[in-house]
Design a protein around this motif. Structure first.
Motif, mmCIF file in Angstrom:
data_model
loop_
_atom_site.group_PDB
_atom_site.id
_atom_site.type_symbol
_atom_site.label_atom_id
_atom_site.label_comp_id
_atom_site.label_asym_id
_atom_site.label_seq_id
_atom_site.Cartn_x
_atom_site.Cartn_y
_atom_site.Cartn_z
ATOM 1 N N THR A 298 51.399 36.465 24.048
ATOM 2 C CA THR A 298 50.268 37.331 24.382
ATOM 3 C C THR A 298 50.475 37.950 25.767
ATOM 4 O O THR A 298 51.272 37.457 26.578
ATOM 5 N N TYR A 299 49.739 39.001 26.035
ATOM 6 C CA TYR A 299 49.768 39.643 27.352
ATOM 7 C C TYR A 299 49.293 38.673 28.427
ATOM 8 O O TYR A 299 49.836 38.645 29.536
ATOM 9 N N GLU A 300 48.300 37.866 28.093
ATOM 10 C CA GLU A 300 47.772 36.908 29.059
ATOM 11 C C GLU A 300 48.857 35.918 29.493
ATOM 12 O O GLU A 300 48.941 35.556 30.677
ATOM 13 N N ASP A 301 49.706 35.492 28.556
ATOM 14 C CA ASP A 301 50.823 34.608 28.909
ATOM 15 C C ASP A 301 51.780 35.315 29.863
ATOM 16 O O ASP A 301 52.299 34.708 30.809
ATOM 17 N N LYS A 304 50.335 35.450 33.413
ATOM 18 C CA LYS A 304 50.471 34.168 34.102
ATOM 19 C C LYS A 304 51.905 33.952 34.574
ATOM 20 O O LYS A 304 52.136 33.444 35.677
ATOM 21 N N ALA A 305 52.865 34.358 33.747
ATOM 22 C CA ALA A 305 54.267 34.206 34.139
ATOM 23 C C ALA A 305 54.591 35.048 35.372
ATOM 24 O O ALA A 305 55.265 34.590 36.298
ATOM 25 N N CYS A 306 54.095 36.300 35.395
ATOM 26 C CA CYS A 306 54.347 37.167 36.550
ATOM 27 C C CYS A 306 53.714 36.594 37.818
ATOM 28 O O CYS A 306 54.319 36.642 38.900
ATOM 29 N N GLU A 307 52.513 36.055 37.691
ATOM 30 C CA GLU A 307 51.870 35.430 38.848
ATOM 31 C C GLU A 307 52.712 34.269 39.372
ATOM 32 O O GLU A 307 52.910 34.118 40.587
ATOM 33 N N GLN A 308 53.245 33.476 38.466
ATOM 34 C CA GLN A 308 54.060 32.323 38.868
ATOM 35 C C GLN A 308 55.409 32.752 39.439
ATOM 36 O O GLN A 308 55.926 32.119 40.365
ATOM 37 N N ILE A 309 55.962 33.838 38.915
ATOM 38 C CA ILE A 309 57.219 34.358 39.472
ATOM 39 C C ILE A 309 57.009 34.773 40.923
ATOM 40 O O ILE A 309 57.828 34.485 41.801
ATOM 41 N N MET A 310 55.886 35.449 41.206
ATOM 42 C CA MET A 310 55.612 35.887 42.573
ATOM 43 C C MET A 310 55.371 34.709 43.514
ATOM 44 O O MET A 310 55.614 34.804 44.718
ATOM 45 N N VAL A 387 59.475 31.622 32.437
ATOM 46 C CA VAL A 387 59.205 32.238 31.130
ATOM 47 C C VAL A 387 59.037 31.161 30.066
ATOM 48 O O VAL A 387 58.077 31.189 29.262
ATOM 49 N N LYS A 388 59.940 30.184 30.043
ATOM 50 C CA LYS A 388 59.863 29.115 29.036
ATOM 51 C C LYS A 388 58.602 28.284 29.209
ATOM 52 O O LYS A 388 57.962 27.878 28.224
ATOM 53 N N ALA A 389 58.215 28.036 30.465
ATOM 54 C CA ALA A 389 57.007 27.247 30.718
ATOM 55 C C ALA A 389 55.754 27.934 30.201
ATOM 56 O O ALA A 389 54.747 27.280 29.922
ATOM 57 N N ASN A 390 55.832 29.265 30.057
ATOM 58 C CA ASN A 390 54.698 30.028 29.529
ATOM 59 C C ASN A 390 54.910 30.439 28.078
ATOM 60 O O ASN A 390 54.250 31.357 27.585
ATOM 61 N N GLY A 391 55.838 29.752 27.416
ATOM 62 C CA GLY A 391 56.054 29.956 25.983
ATOM 63 C C GLY A 391 56.855 31.175 25.631
ATOM 64 O O GLY A 391 56.959 31.527 24.453
ATOM 65 N N GLY A 392 57.443 31.847 26.616
ATOM 66 C CA GLY A 392 58.189 33.074 26.348
ATOM 67 C C GLY A 392 59.622 32.824 25.908
ATOM 68 O O GLY A 392 60.140 31.713 26.007
ATOM 69 N N ILE A 393 60.260 33.896 25.423
ATOM 70 C CA ILE A 393 61.659 33.817 25.005
ATOM 71 C C ILE A 393 62.439 34.980 25.618
ATOM 72 O O ILE A 393 61.896 36.047 25.861
#
Length: 568
Positions: A298-301, A304-310, A387-393
């Motif tokens: 989802t966009y929300e995921d 959250k990933a972008c916030e954590q990257i920063m 990315v993986k921590a937020n379920g991304g691939i």
């Protein structure tokens, strides 16, 4: 046209002969039909003809004309109809609708092409002595109505095209600074810097058709701002011609010299003078440059990933994530796949389905990395874990490489859509991270509710485009299916509801497009009435006769209706 100075076509974006095409994108027509009910494969009328316009005559007096010719030479004092029309507008959707309809408003009476600092100083003094109006002009890509004279202006209107001031003057290699003339277009500037091993790193969507001076005047931001900063971070010093005097700010890393005059000039949109050159931060060309692509459920995921990257030790040049509808738009713009590409897409789709993802909600992300091979590997590892921590691939470099190649072609699609009765525009804002999801959800919902209420098909989508320690910019694109006589009013409804949603959800009027006339009705909500009071006092104090691009940033408008609107 002046040799060596690029000029966009009068009725749309970019150069004549270049346009958007859907013929090699088999998924695009079905996407548009699904979203707004318009068949883009139907026949369309031919491009507008300049000869069909009724162009008001120039009101330039012989006295001022004689002075300007004495300063610049006959060749660089232009009063022909097409040059005046090109310089009367930016490339906002309202601009394009009006010029196509022959609603030309108050055109400049003359377009000047100065070739030196001294010529700018002399022409500014000459125009003001004649009680004229001065409007600086860079590449003409502005989309917030910052280039047009006010309706009913009776004084002589002078557009100053800085395209001949296009050189990198000096590079201070020890300090990492370059002194560059304000009229240089993005590609020409980078070619000059790259030849000596340097880059500015500033790449807005309008890069091909915008200039350094225009970036400064609107507080521009580029796609790689996560690493290089916004133009406000990049510009360290500048020169600006004012009535009767010249502002010179040295390129200092920082100072405590009272309220920042540099900050007053940034985003001033010609209200304080004409910027002629600037000292800017430059960087050595990176050894490695990569764009990696990722998908989230989802966009929300993705947010959250972008916030954590920063918040991490990673410092990518770019972190971008698109919401579900924009992801579908990006994929619909893909060319017909090769067999290998098709098989790869099917494999990724199977992975998503196995993870239980709803393919209508997936979000695509691009993250860019630059630096030494070791540094890039380290950052990619950090981002991969987030990315993986937020379920991304991860899906590798392919989609990012294609995006990188086509990123400057996007503005051409607005002309294509207008030809087919579709009004497409953009609005962008920033919020703290705490409100990033809220402003997206509420803005989309308010737009759709407004379109439902007036009975018009429309769609809005969004991507996070620039990230900061405390928050991010989200960039909304909307399309409305209305080719009726009321299309301007329909557009105003959409623009108004989006901008007001920004105000109601902790956003700002604009992140990097500027204010112009389009956004000024919301300024008291954005910076408070006291902030507007300060800006008004600044402009009136520097320019009491209102000779310098009057009506921009501060003007008496109502939300969604600029003073140059059809029904204002």
């Amino acid at each position: 046209m002046i040799e060596g100075v690029k000029q966009q076509k009068w009725w749309g974006w970019g150069e004549d002969g270049k346009s958007y095409s859907h013929h090699d994108k088999p998924k695009f027509a079905p996407f548009v039909k699904k979203m707004v009910g318009v068949d883009i494969t139907a026949a369309v009328p031919p491009s507008p003809r300049f000869d069909d316009l009724e162009v008001p005559a120039s009101q330039l007096g012989e006295g001022l004309r004689g002075e300007l010719v004495a300063i610049l030479g006959e060749e660089f004092v232009q009063t022909d109809d097409e040059t005046r029309v090109v310089h009367a507008f930016g490339k906002g959707v309202r601009d394009l609708m009006r010029v196509r309809a022959g609603q030309l408003g108050r055109l400049p009476d003359v377009v000047l092409y100065p070739g030196s600092q001294a010529e700018v100083e002399r022409l500014v003094d000459a125009v003001i002595a004649a009680d004229g109006v001065l409007i600086p002009f860079g590449g003409g890509s502005n989309i917030v109505a910052a280039l047009e004279a006010e309706p009913g202006e009776t004084r002589q209107v002078v557009s100053v095209n800085l395209g001949r001031l296009s050189r990198v003057l000096e590079i201070d290699e020890s300090s990492g600074l370059a002194h560059i003339q304000a009229g240089v277009f993005g590609p020409d500037m980078e070619d000059q810097l790259n030849a000596q091993g340097w880059t500015l790193g500033h790449h807005p969507d309008s890069f091909v058709w915008s200039t350094l001076g225009g970036w400064i005047a609107t507080r521009s931001s580029g796609m790689q701002s996560d690493k290089y900063g916004d133009i406000a971070d990049i510009v360290r010093g500048l020169t600006m011609v004012m009535p009767g005097q010249v502002l010179t700010l040295r390129p200092l890393p920082s100072s405590s010299s009272g309220p920042s005059v540099r900050e007053m000039v940034l985003g001033s949109e010609g209200r304080l003078g004409i910027i002629t050159s600037a000292w800017v931060n430059v960087h050595r060309l990176p050894e490695v440059r990569e764009l990696q692509s990722y998908f989230f459920a989802t966009y929300e995921d993705g947010l959250k990933a972008c916030e954590q990257i920063m918040a991490s030790d990673a410092a990518p040049m770019m972190a971008r994530v698109s919401d579900a509808v924009e992801t579908q738009y990006i994929m619909a713009n893909g060319k017909k796949s090769s067999r290998i590409g098709s098989l790869s897409s099917k494999a990724i789709q199977k992975i998503m389905e196995a993870k239980g993802w709803d393919l209508e909600k997936i979000a695509m992300s691009f993250v860019g990395f630059e630096g030494s091979p070791t540094h890039v590997r380290y950052e990619k590892g950090l981002v991969s874990r987030i990315v993986k921590a937020n379920g991304g691939i991860s899906v590798g470099k392919g989609p990012g490489t294609l995006y990188d190649q086509k990123k400057y072609d996007t503005p051409y699609i607005r002309d294509f859509m207008l030809d087919r009765g579709l009004i497409c525009d953009v609005s962008e804002t920033t919020t703290p991270w705490a409100y990033a999801e809220q402003i997206h959800t509420n803005t989309v919902a308010r737009f759709q509710k407004a379109m439902d209420e007036i009975g018009v098909r429309g769609v809005v989508f969004c991507h996070l485009s620039h990230s900061y320690h405390s928050g991010a910019c989200q960039y909304f694109t909307f399309a409305i299916a209305d080719d009726s006589e009321n299309q301007m009013a329909t557009y105003d409804v959409a623009k108004r509801v989006i901008q007001q949603s920004f105000m109601d959800n902790h956003g700002t009027v604009s992140h990097h497009h500027g204010v112009g006339e389009e956004h000024s009705p919301w300024m008291d909500q954005d910076i408070s009435p006291a902030g507007v009071f300060i800006q008004r006092k600044l402009f009136d104090g520097v320019d009491p006769g209102h000779h310098l691009n009057p009506g921009k940033i501060i003007h008496e408008g109502r939300p969604g209706i600029s003073s140059n609107s059809q029904d204002a």
